[in-house]
Design an enzyme around this catalytic site. Structure first.
Site, PDB file in Angstrom:
ATOM      1  N   ASP B 356       0.936  -1.241  -0.089  1.00  0.00           N
ATOM      2  CA  ASP B 356      -0.094  -0.146   0.069  1.00  0.00           C
ATOM      3  C   ASP B 356       0.955   1.267  -0.220  1.00  0.00           C
ATOM      4  OD1 ASP B 356       0.797  -0.867   2.765  1.00  0.00           O
ATOM      5  OD2 ASP B 356      -0.421   0.759   3.310  1.00  0.00           O
ATOM      6  N   GLU B 357       0.196   2.291  -0.482  1.00  0.00           N
ATOM      7  CA  GLU B 357       0.872   3.719  -0.333  1.00  0.00           C
ATOM      8  C   GLU B 357       2.418   3.687  -0.569  1.00  0.00           C
ATOM      9  OE1 GLU B 357      -1.716   5.714   3.107  1.00  0.00           O
ATOM     10  OE2 GLU B 357      -0.196   4.405   3.920  1.00  0.00           O
TER      11      GLU B 357
END
EC number: 3.2.1.52
Lengths: 558, 558
Positions: B356-357
């Site tokens: 993620d991210e």
């Protein structure tokens, strides 16, 4: 300059060091370069650089690079020469023991890795001498609004000196001294040579606890008093009863708690109440009890018949009850006796009489009340009936030589208040305007509106509390002086012993510094650093204060 | 019908009572008349009317008015005739001891006021007989996605019978049985005759704990596992490392925690990790470790040189580092060895690989990375580089016969996923659409987006979590079956041991019921009543769950 500062500063200033009345903070003269705490370069370890862990920041601090070492086995907290207090002063004796423990106690469990004292080059600090300057040090008295909390602290080899006019200032100075002492990685205790002159900006610095929506065990209340002392708060506003339960065990009216408490075990006995008051007194904290009427009184009705107003519907009583019935003499007979007890049980000069959020619908439904309104010429203005009731209660309480504190509606609804009534401003909507009105009318004000800590939100909401400037409202210098302080309120709808401490601390610490420190202490990055250290210190002292942000405490890593 | 229910229900249904596959809940047939909990007629005492304290509500419950009494000195939890498990089944033996303690343990301290058993008219319940029906009861195995958690419980004089296909169902049934047993005001233990048929709606019911933003002591993790079992959760998603710290002590790469943990004391040793896994297993809880890469890896870089991407500015390295460097072979050599260890340390079928991210700015600044992009023909699409990296990691982990779980971006950025990859949907914005896309592409999904419990707010936010319907998204029946469950996520930016438990419980309980109970169990007033009781029960069992609303627990009043 507000009242507290003027008074406290003056008393001390005349005796000790007039120069320090200047409120310049050297501490904040230097440019600061901390990174934004929410950027990628967080300060992960809350390490105790001594001057970076002071909370609330004193009015005037000068620290020197020279470090002194303290040997737990030799270091003493003692009464200094010329002090009006001595070993007979139980309050100070207790504080000496307590602060010794805060400074050195936690290290007893870890004797490993301790370097012998001789191995260090630092000179030794042998004593902290505490000198009380007033003729009556106040050891056996209760703190009050006009008590002096100012102190002057010098830390130099071989002894540190803490001077205060009264014991209350000594308590604050002991807290500060204990915050200066830090432990290095080798287990040595060090303090930098320093000089501190300090006094509170506001005289009334409170925390409101609500023991009605949820019962709080005595231990939770005492733990909270500890935390309050660590943050230099000086008022516990004890919202002791409300609609949901009546845990106060009355001596005259035991049925109030027998029937109105959640359970006969979930009460505060007279012994409990005395214990809270004494525990608070020893920490320089006043206990202002609130017995809120005429609204918020459902629980009163369970143990006291014919006290609440019977509500009607279609000409018939519904069996439900509304606020206290303001039209019967029996109501005032009861209140006269009840507040006589409260006035004697609680030593503080103030009693909080509530007066908030009175719902008029039940009064409006009741034919006897309507009749009374007509007779009194109140028309259909039930705020007048409320004021009629409140003024009766104010008169009763005044007759016991007690001052009064009320929620803002009592002022808003134009009750005739005694000139020294303290009005608590709580409604978030345009509170600056309310402060203007209250002080404009010549009344003393305490601000709570921006500090309802029960309203939680994601993130570092302490910054919001911290950034409030209580005197930012339209008004004269005279009006500003009438704002004597503020309160952080933790209403209890969603709070009990399971979450009280981490929900309140260190969020309330932000309010604590705002009310103690100089108005120019507003730098959030500097505050972040000190608050993070301060929170770790609270943790070390047994307060389960929640984290400010990511990271860890140095003591957890040892 | 979702997969979990179909499978678990079927397995048990065929063997025991096919009729109960009907998901009608008799419990909810009756009209309910509770007042709105936030109106003036709150339910103040969380008293234990037995059927009103079941949480999560079983799929099918019938209770009878007849009460049976249990004598702590005589009552036994035993293996029933025909069970494939016996005294050699440590998992059940441990559960018997534990649930005996939950039911009777807290009353040992209070022997006063106990009526002798003979004084009551109720017949006695002597035993709970537990019968495991599968040839291999699973005592020494680890729970997995396809484990059966279904059970059937009949409580009639003189013995209660709990039947389950595997031990995992028995654990859930023991929890339910313990929730049926209640103590009256005289200290007698009673249970109503009843019949319960139960199985989870979703097979993956998780809680995410984050031990990187703050270190959580082992004890906090174990306490949380207890609470999870009380709420029939079956997955601990252990977000063990992140940017801020690397507390996992690696066997192959000890420097990762030596240098990347907050401190060498704030780590999870191999022994700690084994303990967490075993403690969870005994409660039917899987432990899915997350080692999030290539982003969220700042702490990895401290103990592993040349792993992260050097960031550049003006043609020069800045000294800062970005995500894991996806272009060097050494990265994959390291990951191959590292995930070999992880695959062997954590027995679960899944490893969560994060994803993620990922911040592309550092990759974009790095000339070597840019060169690599060109060579690979990625143009300036850094999502392609991310996918390239992720696919390499997926291949590595697959080679160890592990399944994979990833955050939604890995799917969104079009990495080539193995067909059995579990995609965790976490972005709050239009998560229904994401569920459609993920399942439409044939992947299995776990929902977290509406259950980020770190986002706190004032009031009863459990209602918000409770009111989520995970299958309310556009898609076919086949797609809906691919949603195997959800997770309540408690990210750790503002959470450590001081506030973990009250912040998570009972808010996560709302998610627990949503994931276990039938989709038609949605009445908030009924849930309020049961949740309040359930919260008090957690409190009695040592979980400092915060209050749902005003009131008190019956056990506090005793």
């Amino acid at each position: 300059m507000v009242r507290a500062m003027g008074l406290a500063g003056l008393l001390l200033g005349l005796v000790v060091v007039p120069a320090v009345l200047v409120s310049t903070s050297l501490r904040h003269g230097a440019p600061r370069t901390e990174a934004d705490p929410e950027s990628s370069s967080w300060e992960l370890a809350a390490d105790a650089v001594p001057e970076d862990s002071l909370w609330p920041l004193p009015q005037w601090v000068r620290t020197y690079p020279r470090q002194l070492q303290l040997a737990p086995s030799r270091f003493q907290l003692v009464h200094g020469a010329g002090s009006s207090a001595g070993p007979g002063c139980g309050l100070l004796q207790d504080a000496f023991r307590r602060y010794y423990e805060y400074m050195f106690g936690h290290s007893r469990r870890r004797t490993w890795g301790r370097r012998p004292l001789a191995a260090r080059a630092e000179p030794e600090l042998f004593q902290l001498q505490v000198v009380i300057e007033a003729g009556d040090p106040g050891c056996d008295r209760h703190p009050q609004l006009t008590s002096s909390e100012a102190y002057h602290l010098t830390v130099t080899e071989p002894v540190a000196i803490l001077k205060a006019y009264e014991v209350w200032g000594a308590l604050r100075g002991l807290e500060t001294f204990s915050q200066l002492v830090h432990e290095d990685d080798y287990g040595s205790f060090l303090v930098n040579e320093s000089e501190i002159n300090d006094f509170p900006r506001f005289a009334h610095r409170g925390v409101l606890l609500d023991t009605s929506r949820h019962y709080l065990p005595l231990k939770s209340i005492l733990t909270n008093l500890d935390a309050m002392a660590f943050n230099k708060f000086n008022v516990l506003h004890w919202h002791i009863v409300d609609d949901q339960s009546f845990p106060y065990q009355s001596i005259y009216f035991p049925e109030l708690s027998d029937k109105g408490a959640y359970s006969s075990n979930l009460i505060y006995t007279p012994t409990d109440v005395r214990l809270v008051i004494e525990y608070a007194r020893l920490r320089g904290i006043r206990v202002i009890p609130e017995f809120d009427t005429p609204g918020h009184t459902q629980s009163w009705g369970k143990g006291q018949k014919d006290l609440l107003t019977p509500c009607y519907k279609g000409g018939q009583p519904t069996g439900s009850f509304g606020p206290v019935n303001p039209i019967w003499n029996t109501t005032y007979d009861f209140m006269t006796k009840f507040f006589k007890e409260i006035s004697s049980v609680f030593p503080d000069e103030l009693i909080h009489l509530g007066g908030d959020e009175v719902d008029f619908s039940c009064w409006k439904s009741n034919p006897e009340v309507k009749e009374f309104m007509k007779k009194q010429g109140f028309g259909i203005d039930y705020a007048k009936l409320e004021s009629y009731y409140v003024q009766n209660i104010l008169d009763i309480v005044s007759s016991y030589n007690k001052g009064q504190m009320v929620w803002q509606e009592v002022f808003d609804h134009k009750a005739q208040l005694k000139p020294d009534t303290v009005v608590q401003v709580w409604m978030a909507n345009n509170y600056a305007h309310e402060l203007s009105s209250v002080t404009g009318a010549g009344f003393t004000a305490v601000l709570s509106a921006p500090w309802y800590l029960d309203y939680i939100s994601y993130g570092q909401d302490w910054k919001k509390y911290y950034s409030v400037e209580p005197l930012k409202f339209p008004g004269s210098e005279k009006q500003k002086k009438l704002v004597i302080g503020g309160e952080a309120c933790l209403w209890g709808e969603f709070v009990d012993a399971t979450n009280l401490t981490p929900r309140l601390w260190p969020r309330a610490s932000a309010v604590g510094e705002r009310l103690w420190s100089s108005s120019n202490v507003t730098n959030l990055q500097d505050a972040y650093k000190r608050l993070t250290s301060h929170r770790c210190r609270m943790l070390r002292r047994g307060i389960a204060a929640e984290p400010v942000f990511v990271g860890y405490c140095a003591h957890e890593a040892r």
